[in-house]
Structure formats: C-alpha cells, structure tokens
Design an enzyme around this catalytic site. Sequence first.
Site, short mmCIF file in Angstrom:
data_model
loop_
_atom_site.label_atom_id
_atom_site.label_comp_id
_atom_site.label_asym_id
_atom_site.label_seq_id
_atom_site.Cartn_x
_atom_site.Cartn_y
_atom_site.Cartn_z
N ALA A 258 -2.31 3.03 -16.88
CA ALA A 258 -3.51 2.37 -17.36
C ALA A 258 -4.69 2.70 -16.46
O ALA A 258 -4.60 2.52 -15.25
CB ALA A 258 -3.28 0.86 -17.40
N CYS A 259 -5.77 3.19 -17.03
CA CYS A 259 -6.94 3.62 -16.24
C CYS A 259 -8.21 3.41 -17.06
O CYS A 259 -8.14 3.15 -18.26
CB CYS A 259 -6.84 5.10 -15.86
SG CYS A 259 -5.31 5.56 -15.02
N THR A 260 -9.36 3.56 -16.41
CA THR A 260 -10.65 3.57 -17.09
C THR A 260 -11.51 4.65 -16.43
O THR A 260 -11.56 4.73 -15.21
CB THR A 260 -11.37 2.22 -16.99
OG1 THR A 260 -10.47 1.17 -17.38
CG2 THR A 260 -12.59 2.18 -17.89
#
Length: 544
Positions: free
Chosen positions: A2-4
Amino acid sequence: MACTTILVGKLASYDGATIVARNEDSPGGQFEPKRMAVVKPEDQPRSYTATASHLTIELPDNPLRYSSVPDALPGHGIWAAAGFNTANVGMSATETITSNERVLGADPLVVYKPACGKEGEEGYVPAVPGGLGEEDFVTVVLPYVTSAREGVKRLGALLEQYGTYEMNGIAFSDADEIWWLETIGGHHWIAKRVPDDSYVTMPNQLGIDYFDLADAEGDQVEHMASADLRTWMEENHLNLTMMRPDAFDDMLDDMYAGMDDMFDDEDDQEYLDEFEELVADVREGLLAGDVFNPREAFGSHSDSDHVYNTPRAWFMQRFLNPHDGWDGPHAAYGPESDDIPWCRVPERKITIEDVKYVLSAHYQGTPYDPYGRRGTEASRGAYRPIGINRNGQLAVLQIRPYVAPEHACVQWMAFGCNVFNALVPLYANVEAMPEYLENTTARVTSESFYWANRLIAALADARFHENSANVERYQEKIGGMAHRMLRETDVAVAGLSADEVPAALAAANQRMADDLKRETEDLLGKVLYTTSLAMKNAFAMSDN
C-alpha cells in the site's frame, strides 16, 4: 504494498525541479522497518535471485553507484524502494495498483510455483520461478540507466522477458522528464510522460486515463508501451473507450460556446488555434482507435476503491486545486469518483512542503478526518487516510536544474507515520548516508531515526490535539533548517572540483542528521511528557 505517489513536472514545481515522491506503507498488521543505504558498484550483485519469486537473472558488469531505502531486516528481499544513481536518474518503485479479471485472464501474472513431490521420485514436478516485482525493480534497473526514458525501456524489456507477479506503477525521473510506467497483466506495460506543467496523483489504482498508441508505436514523444499492446488489446477485447463522432462534435460545440469573447487578441487567437489543432488530433486518434482510456481498459472498478483509493486522489487534488469545487452534491468530483484525472495543472507552483502535506493527509478540514471534530463517528472512519500508522518511509526525489549536476539530486526522507514526522534533505552523490538514517535494526531505540519516529507517532496519536502544536513546530523547524542547509551547501561546493564534492556533501548530510537527531529527541521528550499527563493513574492534587 500500500502506497501513495505524487509526481510534479518541472514547470509545476516551485524551483523548476522534477519531483517524484512516494509513501511506502507496510502491509496490514505489520511494520516493515526501513533504512537508507548507498550501493557501490562493487557491492551490486552480478547474479541476482529474487526472494519472493525465486527468479535468477544475470546483471550487467557496469553498475552505477546509487542510493536506496531497503528493508532493514534480512530474510525476504531488498525492496530498495527509491533512490538516485550517479547519472542523476531517480527511480521510485513501486505503487501497487489494481487490475481486472479480463486483463488477468488475457495475460496471467507470473507467479512462483513451488516444487511438487520429492526430486528423483515418480511424479516430481520441479519449481517454476515467478517474475520480477517490487522487491526487485530498483536493484535490477536503476544502476544501469542514464535517463528516465532508458529506465522505462530497460524495465519494459525485463517485464516482457520475465514477467511480473503483481500490478505496479513505477516512476523514473531526470532533470528534464518524469515517466510513469504501469504493469498490465503478467508481461504487458504502458508508460506516459508527465506533462511539465502538471502533477500526478496515484493512490494504489491503475491511474493513466489517456493513452496514444500511435505515439507509443511511433516517435514515443509522450507514450511508450510493450510492442504488441494494440494487437493484444484487440484480441482480448480490452478497449472500453466509447466515443461516437457525433457525440464528440456535440461536446466540442458546448465547449466552444461563448469562447469567442474569451479570445479577443492575437495571442489568444494563436492559443485557440493550437487548442483546436490538438482537439482535432484527439478526435482523429479516437476514430482511428489510437486513443483510449487505460484506466477503463486495465483498471479496477470495485466498491473497495471508493473506500481505499479514490478518496486519496480527491484530497490531494482538492488541496492543490482548491477552487475547482470538490465538496457538496454538485461537486465535479467527490471522494468516491472513479474519473478523477490522472494529472492536473495546479493553481500555483508546488513546493516540497506541499508534497509532504498531501502525503501526510488525514482529510483535514473534512468530515472524514479521524482526528477531527466534524462529521460523525462513521464519517471519520469512512476512508483510508494517506498519512496512516503503517507509513514506513517517504522518499521525495528532487533534481534541481539551477546547480551543478554533482549536487543537483536531493533525496528528502522521512520515516514512520507522516502525520508526526519531518522531511530531511540528503544529497545523493555520496558514498554513505548518516548512521542515524542507516542504522535501523530490529531493536527499538531512539538512536535510530526510524524507531524514534515510530515512538513519537504512537505517543502523539494517543493525545493528538494536545501534541499537535509541538509536532508542527518540529516539522517547521526541521524544514527551515533543511532549506538553509541546502542553500549554504550549494554555495560552499560551487567552487570545488567534481572529485571533492561527494565528501563535502557527505559532511553536510552529517550535520543535518546531527541537527535532526537533536530536534527529534527533543520532540520525543515533549510528546512523552504530554501524553503521560493523560495516564489513567494520574492524580491532580500536588504531592508537594
């Protein structure tokens, strides 16, 4: 993972730099400690084996030195995450993205298959390696490329040859360009150049929403792709773009209505003529089947996107283009909109502090803020924040065009939950990073920047409003010290020879790390004291 991600073109940034930034978040239910490292050519493997997929590939003999942010604990791969090489090419890998059943059926992911049975016995089936993935990409690509375009082409060739076991987005940057590559199924990929005057937001979804196959198959000015993408899409009926000529013409009529009053001098008319030429090219591309929407063709359209992904793009663009109208029943885009643009021209130029703010966001000023007092208990937990407890590291890769190449690359770093940490700049052209950022181990200790921030976040979160002022003062102070360090160091190294620069940059990094350690320890003491006042066994009457 999970990343942005946010990408900022050179004409959209405050100083003309290309900026690539990404949060790396640990999987649910765990922390993955991170550290900084510099990989020298002699330490780069020549034969590389992936831990997850058991794939072994041979690497070239001429690697460049590069910075990285690997996992701190051994046992399941490098996960180098982000860094610069000595050719001033930046790479961030990866943003895990989404797909759909049609894509995965047309080009299945290349997943490791363990051996079945015992070797030498009847019915034994040997193991089959999987493809490459996030664990591997930086290690097998960054040391071997001298431009962002080369990075796209090398990774694309590796994907076509070996495949991948997951869907990912990867950013490449140099002083002139930023490219974003998205994997499509097991072996296919697309890449698009970020417009110089725009920024891109990526929240764990396949993001590119406009692609020109003719350009990818031709001059590759702004698009690249796996060689057989067009025929593969046609054979598997993947293009969902639907645009009738009459509908497109009606849309143009509405767009042009009243525009004559807006363009009344020669410069305006020249702009309008260029715009009309562009529109004509788009229309021709649509009718020829060259132009399509990859997000519709290759991405997901699930209900979970509206909780986990789209709200993040909504908040980032809401902050950077606040006057476009993002709230209320008549807003063009809401937190659950599937068509939030992949890229957008900001209302003003974007700073490092803006990048940190959006990548620390928890929906401040909206009913969805888990620390807020607006909305309801349900709304405050409705959407997945960007700044969450599982943020492991934030790397902001800035390539500055106004200084010599020897000190143009700055890797801004933060560890732990972004709501409570600060970004620190580190020159990339060095032989090693300061121990305070390199020394992460399994042992929890305030002597490590990673663990110090974990401790601060856990303490400050428990009494958010009481601690927020101290956290904000810490972030502002570190930011001011950071820009001063860069300004003074740029001046100090301007007269040095190329051979002398790395040592001077390393000394500046160390001074910055020393100041950072002092201020971080001071903040840890403050939040420890403030939060301890709320302990259940506190008693207000003085013992004096």
